[in-house]
Design a protein around this motif. Structure first.
Motif, mmCIF file in Angstrom:
data_model
loop_
_atom_site.group_PDB
_atom_site.id
_atom_site.type_symbol
_atom_site.label_atom_id
_atom_site.label_comp_id
_atom_site.label_asym_id
_atom_site.label_seq_id
_atom_site.Cartn_x
_atom_site.Cartn_y
_atom_site.Cartn_z
ATOM 1 N N ILE A 24 0.844 -1.191 0.000
ATOM 2 C CA ILE A 24 0.000 0.000 0.000
ATOM 3 C C ILE A 24 0.881 1.244 0.000
ATOM 4 O O ILE A 24 1.814 1.356 0.789
ATOM 5 C CB ILE A 24 -0.940 0.035 1.225
ATOM 6 N N GLU A 25 0.560 2.181 -0.889
ATOM 7 C CA GLU A 25 1.316 3.433 -0.988
ATOM 8 C C GLU A 25 0.348 4.615 -0.917
ATOM 9 O O GLU A 25 -0.631 4.671 -1.658
ATOM 10 C CB GLU A 25 2.082 3.487 -2.307
ATOM 11 N N VAL A 26 0.603 5.553 -0.020
ATOM 12 C CA VAL A 26 -0.186 6.777 0.053
ATOM 13 C C VAL A 26 0.374 7.758 -0.971
ATOM 14 O O VAL A 26 1.508 8.213 -0.847
ATOM 15 C CB VAL A 26 -0.157 7.394 1.464
ATOM 16 N N VAL A 27 -0.420 8.068 -1.987
ATOM 17 C CA VAL A 27 0.074 8.896 -3.096
ATOM 18 C C VAL A 27 -0.400 10.340 -3.024
ATOM 19 O O VAL A 27 -0.003 11.171 -3.853
ATOM 20 C CB VAL A 27 -0.340 8.288 -4.455
ATOM 21 N N GLY A 68 -13.022 18.509 0.266
ATOM 22 C CA GLY A 68 -13.509 17.842 -0.929
ATOM 23 C C GLY A 68 -12.970 18.405 -2.222
ATOM 24 O O GLY A 68 -12.688 17.656 -3.173
ATOM 25 N N VAL A 69 -12.805 19.720 -2.293
ATOM 26 C CA VAL A 69 -12.282 20.344 -3.510
ATOM 27 C C VAL A 69 -10.853 19.874 -3.769
ATOM 28 O O VAL A 69 -10.497 19.495 -4.892
ATOM 29 C CB VAL A 69 -12.340 21.878 -3.407
ATOM 30 N N GLN A 70 -10.033 19.900 -2.728
ATOM 31 C CA GLN A 70 -8.668 19.409 -2.873
ATOM 32 C C GLN A 70 -8.661 17.933 -3.257
ATOM 33 O O GLN A 70 -7.824 17.495 -4.053
ATOM 34 C CB GLN A 70 -7.895 19.603 -1.573
ATOM 35 N N ALA A 71 -9.591 17.179 -2.692
ATOM 36 C CA ALA A 71 -9.655 15.744 -2.981
ATOM 37 C C ALA A 71 -9.863 15.483 -4.467
ATOM 38 O O ALA A 71 -9.205 14.608 -5.053
ATOM 39 C CB ALA A 71 -10.777 15.098 -2.174
ATOM 40 N N ARG A 107 -5.058 14.041 -10.283
ATOM 41 C CA ARG A 107 -3.623 14.033 -10.569
ATOM 42 C C ARG A 107 -2.958 12.697 -10.279
ATOM 43 O O ARG A 107 -2.057 12.278 -10.999
ATOM 44 C CB ARG A 107 -2.914 15.124 -9.762
ATOM 45 N N THR A 108 -3.393 12.009 -9.232
ATOM 46 C CA THR A 108 -2.687 10.802 -8.793
ATOM 47 C C THR A 108 -3.359 9.502 -9.219
ATOM 48 O O THR A 108 -2.726 8.452 -9.207
ATOM 49 C CB THR A 108 -2.551 10.803 -7.266
ATOM 50 N N ARG A 109 -4.649 9.556 -9.556
ATOM 51 C CA ARG A 109 -5.404 8.380 -9.996
ATOM 52 C C ARG A 109 -5.237 7.199 -9.029
ATOM 53 O O ARG A 109 -4.732 6.137 -9.412
ATOM 54 C CB ARG A 109 -5.002 7.972 -11.407
ATOM 55 N N PRO A 110 -5.668 7.362 -7.793
ATOM 56 C CA PRO A 110 -5.508 6.293 -6.800
ATOM 57 C C PRO A 110 -6.487 5.152 -7.030
ATOM 58 O O PRO A 110 -7.455 5.263 -7.792
ATOM 59 C CB PRO A 110 -5.823 7.012 -5.482
ATOM 60 N N ASP A 111 -6.234 4.056 -6.344
ATOM 61 C CA ASP A 111 -7.161 2.929 -6.355
ATOM 62 C C ASP A 111 -8.242 3.109 -5.292
ATOM 63 O O ASP A 111 -9.395 2.715 -5.488
ATOM 64 C CB ASP A 111 -6.407 1.620 -6.085
ATOM 65 N N VAL A 112 -7.863 3.692 -4.163
ATOM 66 C CA VAL A 112 -8.764 3.830 -3.020
ATOM 67 C C VAL A 112 -8.616 5.223 -2.421
ATOM 68 O O VAL A 112 -7.503 5.743 -2.330
ATOM 69 C CB VAL A 112 -8.466 2.774 -1.930
ATOM 70 N N VAL A 113 -9.743 5.804 -2.003
ATOM 71 C CA VAL A 113 -9.743 7.082 -1.287
ATOM 72 C C VAL A 113 -10.360 6.855 0.086
ATOM 73 O O VAL A 113 -11.460 6.315 0.195
ATOM 74 C CB VAL A 113 -10.553 8.163 -2.029
ATOM 75 N N LEU A 114 -9.648 7.243 1.139
ATOM 76 C CA LEU A 114 -10.215 7.258 2.485
ATOM 77 C C LEU A 114 -10.774 8.653 2.699
ATOM 78 O O LEU A 114 -10.025 9.631 2.742
ATOM 79 C CB LEU A 114 -9.141 6.937 3.524
#
Length: 219
Positions: free
Chosen positions: A28-31, A37-40, A46-53
């Motif tokens: 697991i890597e925190v990218v 919410g706007v920043q999210a 930009r980062t195209r993560p698999d999961v958002v907490l």
């Protein structure tokens, strides 16, 4: 495979704590991180993560709307809603917005890591002891409607049994034991249920089960 995660919470200490827990694992890597919410939305783009907490209560764009936009956007990462209270009306709204489940912020490190791995595999985080109670609490006051119950007419008797047990919060293994089936057979039934009812995942199946009155709410 390395799971890419973005942390969204308006409290820096919370994000730091989650980062420390997640980065202890090799897969697991925190990218990225965001404080609202706007920043999210920007970080996810930009980062195209698999999961958002995703925290729920944040200034500006809240976690519910951010979840809805992420799930309907070009990079629909899986979203796990974070909450302080296990009976929080915003959690159900988050699930309806497309989240794959939710966790309490004081969850054990092992539970956090497991949740990330579960949702990236396409499953949902539906804790029988908490999620089921929350959904029952906020849906239970409204009686089942004929329109909702009528959707179940496309299911076979066995599929209806499986959906009822899913609504009660049982895992596939527990359903298999209760119905004397193999886990693979239960998984097949669940896949057909989701397809027939046009449901995204197990969370939506649980919500529909309550809306249809398959399970009496507990208080």
């Amino acid at each position: 495979m390395t799971v890419r995660v973005v942390l969204v919470d308006d409290q820096t200490l919370v994000r730091t704590g989650f980062r420390l827990v997640l980065e202890e694992t090799a897969d697991i890597e925190v990218v990225g991180e965001a404080a609202d919410g706007v920043q999210a939305l920007d970080v996810v783009d930009r980062t195209r993560p698999d999961v958002v907490l995703m925290d729920v209560r944040m200034p500006g764009l809240d976690g519910i709307e951010a979840t809805r936009r992420i799930r309907s956007g070009p990079h629909p990462a899986r979203v796990i809603i974070l909450t302080t209270f296990d009976l929080d009306e915003y959690v159900l709204a988050g699930l309806r917005a497309g989240a794959s489940g939710f966790l309490l912020k004081d969850a054990l490190a092992a539970d956090l890591i497991s949740a990330v791995r579960v949702v990236v595999a396409g499953e949902s985080v539906v804790a029988p002891s908490v999620t089921r109670r929350l959904i029952a609490h906020y849906l239970g006051s409204a009686p089942a409607t004929p329109a909702a119950a009528g959707r179940l007419s496309v299911l076979t008797g066995r599929e209806r049994e499986v959906l009822t047990l899913v609504t009660r919060g049982l895992s596939n293994a527990e359903i298999a034991a209760a119905l004397c089936l193999s886990e693979s057979t239960v998984k097949t039934h669940l896949g057909r249920i989701l397809a027939k009812l046009d449901l995204r995942d197990r969370v939506q199946a649980v919500i529909l089960g309550y809306e249809c009155g398959l399970v009496e709410p507990t208080r």
